[in-house]
Design a protein around this motif. Structure first.
Motif, mmCIF file in Angstrom:
data_model
loop_
_atom_site.group_PDB
_atom_site.id
_atom_site.type_symbol
_atom_site.label_atom_id
_atom_site.label_comp_id
_atom_site.label_asym_id
_atom_site.label_seq_id
_atom_site.Cartn_x
_atom_site.Cartn_y
_atom_site.Cartn_z
ATOM 1 N N ALA A 52 0.842 -1.167 -0.023
ATOM 2 C CA ALA A 52 -0.016 -0.138 -0.021
ATOM 3 C C ALA A 52 0.970 0.978 -0.063
ATOM 4 C CB ALA A 52 -0.882 0.166 1.248
ATOM 5 N N SER A 53 2.229 0.998 -0.106
ATOM 6 C CA SER A 53 3.077 2.443 -0.120
ATOM 7 C C SER A 53 3.944 2.293 -1.328
ATOM 8 C CB SER A 53 3.628 2.506 1.228
ATOM 9 O OG SER A 53 4.809 1.665 1.282
ATOM 10 N N LEU A 362 -10.579 6.317 5.014
ATOM 11 C CA LEU A 362 -9.625 6.371 5.999
ATOM 12 C C LEU A 362 -10.471 7.270 7.146
ATOM 13 C CD1 LEU A 362 -6.177 7.100 4.331
ATOM 14 C CD2 LEU A 362 -6.967 4.847 5.476
ATOM 15 N N TRP A 382 -1.388 9.630 1.200
ATOM 16 C CA TRP A 382 -2.131 10.167 2.385
ATOM 17 C C TRP A 382 -1.171 9.551 3.077
ATOM 18 C CZ3 TRP A 382 -6.791 12.282 2.539
ATOM 19 C CH2 TRP A 382 -7.385 12.568 1.410
ATOM 20 N N VAL A 418 -0.191 -5.864 5.177
ATOM 21 C CA VAL A 418 -0.365 -4.703 4.165
ATOM 22 C C VAL A 418 0.861 -3.843 4.424
ATOM 23 C CG1 VAL A 418 -1.646 -3.347 5.928
ATOM 24 C CG2 VAL A 418 -1.558 -2.824 3.424
ATOM 25 N N LEU A 420 2.941 -0.497 4.897
ATOM 26 C CA LEU A 420 2.904 1.024 4.640
ATOM 27 C C LEU A 420 4.101 1.385 4.906
ATOM 28 C CD1 LEU A 420 0.085 0.917 7.448
ATOM 29 C CD2 LEU A 420 -0.377 0.872 5.004
ATOM 30 N N TYR A 421 4.354 2.924 5.013
ATOM 31 C CA TYR A 421 5.718 3.656 5.042
ATOM 32 C C TYR A 421 5.460 4.356 6.207
ATOM 33 C CZ TYR A 421 9.936 5.382 3.767
ATOM 34 O OH TYR A 421 11.436 5.870 3.783
ATOM 35 N N LEU A 437 0.398 6.063 3.116
ATOM 36 C CA LEU A 437 -0.144 5.276 2.232
ATOM 37 C C LEU A 437 -0.026 5.916 0.803
ATOM 38 C CD1 LEU A 437 -2.250 5.339 4.883
ATOM 39 C CD2 LEU A 437 -3.231 3.618 3.307
ATOM 40 N N PRO A 439 -1.006 3.898 -2.716
ATOM 41 C CA PRO A 439 -1.118 2.575 -3.555
ATOM 42 C C PRO A 439 -0.524 2.895 -4.985
ATOM 43 C CG PRO A 439 -2.859 3.566 -2.507
ATOM 44 C CD PRO A 439 -2.095 4.797 -2.196
ATOM 45 N N ILE A 451 -7.202 -1.827 1.773
ATOM 46 C CA ILE A 451 -6.001 -1.106 2.467
ATOM 47 C C ILE A 451 -6.543 -0.221 3.486
ATOM 48 C CG2 ILE A 451 -4.532 0.907 1.825
ATOM 49 C CD1 ILE A 451 -4.021 0.098 -0.801
#
Ligand code: PLP
Length: 453
Positions: A52-53, A362, A382, A418, A420-421, A437, A439, A451
């Motif tokens: 997702a990132s 979100l 995001w 998932v 993420l960063y 996030l 994508p 996500i």
């Protein structure tokens, strides 16, 4: 939702050998990626992770697209390297033409390097050289103004303009002193109670104006900022009118505006260049990186305005910098293939359509969470800012490593895995931990919903 793959199909090694690599964390035992498939990464322990990132907002058309692989192989077979002191290559010319033409006539030429940090170094050098050649014989514009809590790369020049205190600290004695910082446009923490966007913009523009006055306006070479702040703050767009007001201050004093789009550019926020969503804003120099090549090859670069190119063309006639692998034909071929896919599949329309939907989901799921202070972003970029106290926006102490905990939980999820960063807050509590996030541009509605879940 099936999230794991039969380990037997991947034939993992019986005992994992000790890592021979050293990254930032020497004590962590990283899982190894065996392969990528579109939005998914498959690890050596059999886990199937929804990415997702795209790493640090890098991958954008999905992983391991065979079409990019073919473009890379075909380039290697036709021309594998180009010594840029003597030649250009057709593929680099094609990529730079595409980049120049995407700026509605604003930019004159493009320059290709291997990383965002090199792109930032090139921007700083180009700005200095422009004024050296324009104001001879008395060049004096040697000062850069950037923003607090900013990140513009990890090489020493780029770190010097960056305003991220803890990243600067270990190198401080060798970083340039010709840099100062003003407040970022960070509405969640920067805007006063009851202050309108317009009032906030005036206050920030006044702060920049005052900094020009303090330094001496004739000494300022350029102002550096990201249109949507990436890793340093967590996908923070500015409030409407901010960049127009900031640009006006730069123009008033004859300084350049360098727009760092390494993380937010090349389609990430829904337009090819993030500045194109800021009405009436035209940078003099712009960087780009990550989504240019979508992770298929190391590639980044800068675009420069007509005024800068004309001045140097009429002056020395040469941009005084260079790297062995600049304009690398194989990287250019990969980036061209990625950009053709983005254009042919109209992926930025998907980013623009599903981006606000991701934001809505979100907000619906996390907006009321006691540890979620702010949710903000643009396009497929995001950020969720985490706070210990929602009422006062007090961040978690950095040593709690909250963002990293969440990333870890995401990877170990029982129902979903998932990626993420993470981003850590600053030790002085000026910014909080966040999770980003980003994508893939071709993510489906169902993937966006997963996500957010
Ligand atoms: N500028 C910004 C805004 C970035 O986010 C980054 C990297 O994250 C860089 C510059 C440096 O790019 P690289 O890591 O490719 O050197």
């Amino acid at each position: 939702q099936p999230v794991t793959e039969e380990p037997s199909a991947l034939a993992p090694p019986a005992a994992k050998p000790k890592s021979a690599v050293f990254y930032r964390h020497l004590r962590l035992d990283f899982p190894a990626i065996v392969r990528g498939e579109g939005s998914y990464l498959i690890l050596d322990d059999g886990r199937r992770i929804l990415d997702a990132s795209g790493g640090a907002a890098v991958a954008c058309i999905g992983h391991s697209d065979a079409r990019v692989g073919e473009a890379i192989m075909s380039q290697i077979k036709s021309a594998s390297y180009c010594a840029t002191l003597l030649y250009t290559s057709t593929v680099c010319e094609q990529l730079c033409r595409l980049l120049v033409d995407s700026t509605n006539g604003q930019m004159a030429r493009a320059y290709i390097v291997c990383s965002g940090s090199e792109a930032m170094e090139a921007s700083l050098k180009l700005a200095r050289q422009y004024f050296l050649e324009k104001t001879q014989p008395e060049p004096q514009r040697t000062h850069f103004i950037a923003r607090h809590q900013s990140y513009h790369g990890n090489t020493l020049g780029a770190l010097a303009v960056g305003g991220h205190k803890s990243r600067r600290l270990p190198y401080e004695p060798i970083l340039s002193t010709n840099v100062s910082h003003v407040s970022p446009c960070y509405a969640y923490r920067g805007k006063k109670a009851g202050e309108s966007d317009a009032e906030y913009v005036v206050r920030l523009a006044d702060e920049l104006d005052a900094e020009f006055q303090r330094v001496g306006p004739e000494k300022v070479c350029a102002f550096v900022a990201e249109p949507v702040v990436g890793g340093a703050l967590g996908a923070v767009p500015s409030v409407p009118g901010y960049f127009k007001a900031i640009q006006a201050v730069c123009r008033k004093y004859g300084a350049l505006f360098i727009c760092d789009e390494v993380m937010c550019g090349m389609g990430r926020t829904g337009s090819l260049h993030a500045w194109q969503q800021e009405e009436g804003v035209f940078p003099d120099i712009q960087t780009y990186g990550k989504c240019l090549g979508g992770g298929y090859q190391p590639i980044a670069g800068i675009l420069a305005s007509h005024e800068i190119i004309d001045t140097i063309s009429k002056g020395s006639g040469a941009f005084v910098t260079g790297h062995t692998y600049q304009g690398h034909p194989v990287s250019c071929a990969a980036a061209l293939a990625v950009q053709h896919i983005v254009a042919e599949e109209n992926l930025l329309a998907n980013v623009s359509e599903l981006g606000p939907y991701l934001g809505e989901l979100l907000t619906k799921r996390l907006g009321d969470h006691p540890y979620v202070g702010d949710i903000r972003g643009r396009g497929f970029f995001w950020g969720i800012e985490l706070v210990e106290d929602k009422a006062t926006a007090r961040p978690f102490p950095p040593k709690a490593n909250v963002a990293m905990e969440i990333i870890d939980l995401g990877l170990k999820g029982a129902d979903y895995s998932v990626a993420l960063y993470p981003g850590s807050g600053t030790a002085d509590g000026v910014s909080g931990d966040h999770v980003i996030l980003a994508p893939m541009f071709n993510a489906s509605r169902a993937e966006i919903e997963t996500i957010a879940d």
